[in-house]
Design a protein around this motif. Structure first.
Motif, mmCIF file in Angstrom:
data_model
loop_
_atom_site.group_PDB
_atom_site.id
_atom_site.type_symbol
_atom_site.label_atom_id
_atom_site.label_comp_id
_atom_site.label_asym_id
_atom_site.label_seq_id
_atom_site.Cartn_x
_atom_site.Cartn_y
_atom_site.Cartn_z
ATOM 1 N N VAL A 74 11.538 -16.503 2.156
ATOM 2 C CA VAL A 74 11.132 -16.048 0.821
ATOM 3 C C VAL A 74 12.048 -14.930 0.343
ATOM 4 O O VAL A 74 12.515 -14.929 -0.801
ATOM 5 N N PHE A 75 12.329 -13.975 1.232
ATOM 6 C CA PHE A 75 13.211 -12.869 0.867
ATOM 7 C C PHE A 75 14.644 -13.340 0.644
ATOM 8 O O PHE A 75 15.322 -12.871 -0.273
ATOM 9 N N LEU A 76 15.115 -14.269 1.483
ATOM 10 C CA LEU A 76 16.473 -14.793 1.298
ATOM 11 C C LEU A 76 16.634 -15.421 -0.080
ATOM 12 O O LEU A 76 17.622 -15.183 -0.766
ATOM 13 N N VAL A 77 15.660 -16.231 -0.468
ATOM 14 C CA VAL A 77 15.726 -16.879 -1.781
ATOM 15 C C VAL A 77 15.781 -15.825 -2.884
ATOM 16 O O VAL A 77 16.581 -15.925 -3.819
ATOM 17 N N GLU A 89 28.905 -20.398 -0.824
ATOM 18 C CA GLU A 89 29.313 -20.098 0.540
ATOM 19 C C GLU A 89 28.499 -18.936 1.100
ATOM 20 O O GLU A 89 28.042 -18.973 2.238
ATOM 21 N N MET A 90 28.284 -17.913 0.285
ATOM 22 C CA MET A 90 27.470 -16.775 0.711
ATOM 23 C C MET A 90 26.037 -17.235 0.975
ATOM 24 O O MET A 90 25.412 -16.832 1.962
ATOM 25 N N GLU A 91 25.513 -18.108 0.129
ATOM 26 C CA GLU A 91 24.155 -18.623 0.297
ATOM 27 C C GLU A 91 24.023 -19.394 1.618
ATOM 28 O O GLU A 91 23.102 -19.163 2.397
ATOM 29 N N TYR A 92 24.966 -20.295 1.878
ATOM 30 C CA TYR A 92 24.931 -21.055 3.128
ATOM 31 C C TYR A 92 25.041 -20.118 4.331
ATOM 32 O O TYR A 92 24.363 -20.314 5.343
ATOM 33 N N PHE A 95 21.699 -18.337 5.005
ATOM 34 C CA PHE A 95 20.730 -19.222 5.648
ATOM 35 C C PHE A 95 21.125 -19.520 7.091
ATOM 36 O O PHE A 95 20.277 -19.602 7.972
ATOM 37 N N TYR A 96 22.407 -19.672 7.328
ATOM 38 C CA TYR A 96 22.896 -19.902 8.691
ATOM 39 C C TYR A 96 22.517 -18.729 9.601
ATOM 40 O O TYR A 96 21.975 -18.910 10.690
ATOM 41 N N LEU A 97 22.793 -17.529 9.148
ATOM 42 C CA LEU A 97 22.499 -16.352 9.952
ATOM 43 C C LEU A 97 20.995 -16.163 10.150
ATOM 44 O O LEU A 97 20.540 -15.832 11.245
ATOM 45 N N MET A 115 13.634 -7.304 6.371
ATOM 46 C CA MET A 115 14.758 -6.752 7.122
ATOM 47 C C MET A 115 15.577 -7.864 7.772
ATOM 48 O O MET A 115 16.803 -7.802 7.803
ATOM 49 N N ILE A 116 14.904 -8.886 8.286
ATOM 50 C CA ILE A 116 15.616 -10.017 8.891
ATOM 51 C C ILE A 116 16.470 -10.704 7.833
ATOM 52 O O ILE A 116 17.634 -11.024 8.065
ATOM 53 N N ALA A 117 15.886 -10.911 6.659
ATOM 54 C CA ALA A 117 16.634 -11.556 5.576
ATOM 55 C C ALA A 117 17.804 -10.689 5.160
ATOM 56 O O ALA A 117 18.909 -11.195 4.914
#
Length: 154
Positions: A74-77, A89-92, A95-97, A115-117
């Protein structure tokens, strides 16, 4: 859907923090949590057997029927939407990390989802290669194949 993965992991973790489970129950808890997450996040939920339905009910009772949580996904999005202009590329890579981080239980329970995101730390040497294969594909920008940002050669 990625939301389903993150919610599944959260449900398993929250459930196991309320109850000691036998080793025999772990797979059942995992699949039941996944089915709950599918029913919550997906359009078409998979069919389930009687044992799984029982475990779903038990998990729901322990969670007090609360499936709405803020997972790292949710935070990543949200963080990605805040970046202007959009950078695939930054988005991928984010998500990879973050997906790599899910495989490190101590990381998942030690830090808040936000914090993880935000950090999205990856362990370079791991025996768990599924996430690496997923993000090595061209359709995900092959970000797993990019060289590390920092090399520690000492």
């Amino acid at each position: 859907m990625p939301e389903t993965l993150y919610l599944t992991i959260d449900l398993v973790d929250r459930y196991l923090s309320t109850k000691v489970a036998s080793r025999k129950e772990l797979q059942l808890i995992g699949i039941s949590s996944m089915l709950l997450a599918c029913k919550y996040e997906e359009i078409w939920a998979p069919e389930a057997f009687q044992q799984i339905l029982y475990m779903e009910r038990e998990i729901l009772e322990k969670m007090e029927w609360n499936l709405t949580v803020a997972t790292p996904y949710v935070f990543l999005v949200r963080f990605i939407k805040a970046t202007v202009p959009s950078d695939k590329e930054m988005e991928y890579m984010a998500f990879y990390l973050a997906d790599n981080g899910l495989m490190h239980y101590q990381l998942v329970v030690s830090f808040s989802p936000s914090m993880i995101a935000a950090a999205a730390m990856a362990a370079k040497d791991t025996k768990l290669k599924g996430v690496h294969r997923k993000f090595s594909s061209i359709d995900r920008g092959a970000v797993a194949l990019l060289p590390s940002a920092v090399h520690l050669d000492s």
